[in-house]
Design a protein around this motif. Structure first.
Motif, PDB file in Angstrom:
ATOM      1  N   TYR A   1      -1.580   3.297   2.566  1.00  0.00           N
ATOM      2  CA  TYR A   1      -0.773   4.161   3.409  1.00  0.00           C
ATOM      3  C   TYR A   1      -1.637   4.744   4.526  1.00  0.00           C
ATOM      4  N   LYS A   2      -1.046   4.891   5.676  1.00  0.00           N
ATOM      5  CA  LYS A   2      -1.801   5.365   6.827  1.00  0.00           C
ATOM      6  C   LYS A   2      -2.095   6.859   6.695  1.00  0.00           C
ATOM      7  N   SER A   3      -3.374   7.169   6.875  1.00  0.00           N
ATOM      8  CA  SER A   3      -3.821   8.562   6.841  1.00  0.00           C
ATOM      9  C   SER A   3      -4.673   8.778   8.083  1.00  0.00           C
TER      10      SER A   3
ATOM     11  N   LYS B   1      -5.397   4.077   3.792  1.00  0.00           N
ATOM     12  CA  LYS B   1      -6.071   4.384   2.535  1.00  0.00           C
ATOM     13  C   LYS B   1      -5.333   3.698   1.396  1.00  0.00           C
ATOM     14  N   GLN B   2      -6.076   2.953   0.570  1.00  0.00           N
ATOM     15  CA  GLN B   2      -5.462   2.181  -0.499  1.00  0.00           C
ATOM     16  C   GLN B   2      -4.906   3.099  -1.588  1.00  0.00           C
ATOM     17  N   GLU B   3      -3.664   2.812  -1.991  1.00  0.00           N
ATOM     18  CA  GLU B   3      -3.019   3.553  -3.062  1.00  0.00           C
ATOM     19  C   GLU B   3      -3.518   3.023  -4.409  1.00  0.00           C
TER      20      GLU B   3
ATOM     21  N   THR C   1       6.278   7.093   5.789  1.00  0.00           N
ATOM     22  CA  THR C   1       4.936   6.548   5.591  1.00  0.00           C
ATOM     23  C   THR C   1       4.794   5.199   6.286  1.00  0.00           C
ATOM     24  N   GLU C   2       3.691   5.023   6.991  1.00  0.00           N
ATOM     25  CA  GLU C   2       3.318   3.696   7.490  1.00  0.00           C
ATOM     26  C   GLU C   2       2.464   3.032   6.410  1.00  0.00           C
TER      27      GLU C   2
END
Length: 601
Positions: free
Chosen positions: A69-71, A76-78, A107-108
C-alpha cells in the motif's frame, strides 16, 4: 456453473477497478516452460475491491504474491494481506482456482506475483482488452534464440494505441508491447479464458523451436500428434465391438457411416477441461468404456476406430462461429473445437460426432466458412471448409387459403420443406422431444413465423437425406378489408426473409446460420370475383443477396403472391451490413403495403 460461484466471478470481473499500470514479463525457458511476472498498480477507490487472480491449478503455480500500500511516495508491503481462495468447479472448467485479494478503500495498492507453467504451448495469447479502466498495459516477452515467437493480432483496428518492438541479442529476442486496452463488459466466461461471441483485440502466439519452419504449422502438428499418440491404441474389447458393428460390411463409406452413427447415438457429450485436458483428449479406451466425452474425445475415438478398419483418418482443430477468431493461425488459442477427418477414395470427409444433425460429406454447420487445421501425419495444413451455395439449402413454402364470405378470415393449409441444413435450427430444438412436445414447439414457432396467426394439426416428418417437412392448418384473421368497391389484401403474415432473426435491423457480427434459397408461394381464393390485373413484379438484387416478389391473378376469384429470397453468406459484416438491412427494409415495405383488388361489377 454453480450460481453462487458464477456471481462471485462476475462480481470480480465487474468491479470496474481503476488501474494506472498493468505489466507482465513473460520469459520462455529452454526446457519449454515459461514464467510470468505480473505487476499491477491500483488507483485509490472509495469502496473496497477484490482483485481476482484466476489460474489453472493443473498447469500453473502462483508464487511470490505480495500486496503493498502506498505510504507517502513509496509502497510498503502488507504483512498479512486478506486473500481468499476458491476452487472453480463448473460445467465448463474443472481445474481453475480463484485468488481474491481484498483492497481497502482510500488506498493505492501494488500487487505483484509470479505464475509458472511447464507447458509452453499453453502460452497461446496476450489479451489487449480489459474489464477495468487501465491507463497502460505492457507486455515484455523474452524468447531464447533456440526458439522464435510467431504471432498475429485479432481485431487490431479496434485499438487506439499499440506499440510493438523487438530487440535481438546474442542470447534472446526481447519483445516489448505497449497498448491502450479496449474496455469490455464483464463476463464470467471470458474471465475464465473462454471467448464466445466476442470481437475484441487479442494477440495469438506460438513459440516454435528454431529448427522448425518459421510459420509454425509443422511444429503444431508434431506437438499435437505426439500428445495424441499416448491416448490411442484400441483395446481387444473395443476392437471386438467395432468388428461386431461392422460385420459383413465391406464398403468403406458404409463402415464409416456405421461407426459415426454409433458414436453419435451412444455417447453423451461431457466437456473435460482439466489442465491440458482442455486440448488433449482422454484415452480412447476410457472414452469408449465411459460412453461419454467432448469433441476432442469423440473425434479421436472415431478416428482411431476408422484407422483400425483400414480407413485413413486424423483429427482437425476448428473454430466455431461463436469463437473469438477463425482457426487460421497455428495456435491452440485459435480453436475451440475438434473434428474427425476421414479419407475415402481420395475424398476428404469432415465428421463431427458431437453434431447429431450432420450428414457425412455435407457442411458441418458450426464451422462452415471457417478454416480448420488438419493434423495430417504427412504435414499439418489449414483448410477452408467453404460455404455451401444457397441452392444447397432450399426452403419451400406453399400456402393455400380460402377467404370467407364476410372477408373476416382466411383458412387453409401450409407446407414447408427444408433441404440441406436450412432446417437444422428447428430440428435441434425438437431433438429428443416426444411427439406432443415437438408439435407444441412447432405450433408456437410457426405462429411466430406467420405473424401470430393460428396454427393447428401440425405434422412433422423427415424428408430425404437431411430434410424435414412441416404441414398444418393455418387460420388468418383481419387481413382483408373492403369498401364495397375494392378489396384491400394485406400479406404481412407471409414468412419473413430470415425466420430466426426477429430484428428489423441487424448489426455486424450477426450469425445467420446458413445460406438460403427460400421460395414462398401463397394462393388465396377470394369470396368475391375481382377484375383481372397485370402482374405486379418487384426485384431487389445486390451482389450475393436478392429477393423477387410478384402478385398475379390466377382467375377472377384467385390471386397468387410469391417471392424468392437468395442469401449467399452466413455472417453479417461491415461489407454486407448495408445491403442486408436495405433488403430487410425493402421486403417489409412490400408486404406491409396492401394489394388493391377491384371488385367485379
Amino acid at each position: 456453473m454453480p450460481v453462487a460461484f458464477f456471481f462471485c466471478v462476475l462480481a470480480a470481473a465487474g468491479q470496474n477497478m481503476q488501474i494506472s499500470s498493468y505489466s507482465e514479463l513473460i520469459e520462455v525457458r529452454e526446457d519449454t516452460s515459461f514464467t510470468r511476472q505480473i505487476n499491477i498498480f491500483l488507483k485509490q477507490t472509495d469502496i473496497p475491491v477484490m482483485y481476482p487472480i484466476i489460474y489453472d491449478s493443473e498447469l500453473e503455480k502462483v508464487s511470490g504474491l505480495t500486496v503493498s500500500y502506498k505510504s507517502g511516495k513509496r509502497y510498503k508491503q502488507e504483512k498479512s494481506p486478506v486473500i481468499a481462495e476458491n476452487v472453480i468447479d463448473t460445467d465448463v472448467v474443472s481445474s481453475k482456482k480463484l485468488k481474491s485479494i481484498a483492497i481497502p478503500p482510500g488506498t493505492e495498492a501494488q500487487i505483484c506475483y509470479a505464475v509458472s507453467c511447464p507447458e509452453l504451448m499453453y502460452f497461446s495469447n496476450l489479451q489487449f482488452f480489459s474489464y477495468d479502466n487501465i491507463d497502460t498495459l505492457k507486455y515484455e516477452v523474452i524468447v531464447p534464440n533456440s526458439f522464435r515467437m510467431v504471432h498475429d493480432i485479432v481485431c487490431r483496428d479496434s485499438l487506439s494505441y499499440l506499440v510493438l518492438d523487438s530487440i535481438q541479442s546474442e542470447q534472446n529476442m526481447r519483445w516489448k508491447i505497449e497498448v491502450a486496452p479496449q474496455k469490455i463488459q464483464p463476463d464470467a466466461l471470458t474471465l475464465l479464458g473462454i471467448y464466445k461471441n466476442m470481437s475484441v483485440p487479442l494477440m495469438r502466439i506460438l513459440v516454435v523451436p528454431a529448427n522448425y519452419p518459421k510459420e509454425g504449422e509443422q511444429y503444431l502438428k508434431d506437438w499435437y500428434l505426439g500428445k495424441l499418440e499416448s491416448t490411442r491404441g484400441l483395446s481387444p474389447e473395443v476392437k471386438a465391438k467395432i468388428d461386431e458393428l461392422t460385420q459383413g460390411i465391406t464398403d468403406q463409406r458404409a463402415i464409416m457411416d456405421t461407426l459415426y452413427n454409433y458414436i453419435r447415438s451412444n455417447f453423451k457429450y461431457v466437456a473435460i477441461e482439466i489442465g491440458m485436458g482442455a486440448f488433449i483428449p482422454s484415452d480412447v479406451n476410457e472414452v469408449f468404456t465411459n460412453k461419454h466425452g467432448d469433441c476432442k474425445d469423440l473425434s479421436n475415438l472415431l478416428s482411431d476406430a476408422l484407422k483400425y478398419k483400414g480407413i485413413k483418418s486424423t483429427v482437425a482443430m476448428a473454430s466455431t462461429h461463436d469463437n473469438i477468431a477463425d482457426c487460421n493461425f497455428p495456435s491452440i488459442g485459435s480453436a475451440n473445437h475438434i473434428i474427425c477427418v476421414a479419407y475415402i477414395d481420395d475424398q476428404m470427409i469432415l465428421l463431427d460426432p458431437t453434431d447429431p444433425l450432420h450428414v457425412p460429406g455435407k457442411s458441418i454447420q458450426a464451422i462452415q466458412g471457417r478454416s480448420i487445421f488438419i493434423f495430417n501425419p504427412d504435414g499439418g495444413f489449414f483448410y477452408d471448409t467453404g460455404i455451401p451455395p444457397a441452392a444447397d439449402n432450399l426452403l419451400n413454402y406453399e400456402i393455400d387459403l380460402t377467404a370467407d364470405s364476410e372477408h373476416k378470415a382466411m383458412n387453409g393449409v401450409f407446407n414447408a420443406r427444408y433441404g440441406g441444413i436450412s432446417g437444422n435450427f428447428l430440428k435441434a430444438v425438437m431433438l429428443n422431444q416426444n411427439e406432443d412436445k415437438r408439435r407444441s414447439i412447432g405450433e408456437d414457432y410457426y405462429e411466430d413465423v406467420f405473424g401470430n396467426q393460428r396454427i393447428s394439426d401440425l405434422k412433422i416428418q423427415p424428408k430425404g437425406e437431411n430434410g424435414v417437412e412441416i404441414s398444418g392448418n393455418l387460420a388468418v384473421n383481419g387481413k382483408i378489408l373492403t369498401d364495397n368497391q375494392n378489396l384491400f389484401l394485406f400479406v404481412d403474415f407471409l414468412p419473413p426473409l430470415l425466420e430466426n432473426e426477429p430484428r428489423d435491423k441487424l448489426t455486424p457480427g450477426t450469425y445467420l446460420g446458413n445460406t438460403l434459397d427460400k421460395k414462398v408461394k401463397l394462393r388465396i381464393k377470394l369470396g368475391d370475383p375481382v377484375e383481372s390485373f397485370s402482374p405486379i413484379e418487384k426485384t431487389f438484387t445486390k451482389d450475393d443477396i436478392s429477393v423477387t416478389y410478384s402478385v398475379s391473378s390466377l382467375s377472377e376469384s384467385e390471386v397468387e403472391c410469391k417471392y424468392e429470397f437468395q442469401l449467399g453468406y452466413i455472417l453479417v459484416n461491415k461489407e454486407n451490413i448495408a445491403r442486408t438491412n436495405e433488403i430487410l427494409k425493402y421486403f417489409k415495405k412490400l408486404t406491409n403495403d396492401p394489394i388493391l383488388l377491384k371488385l367485379k361489377n
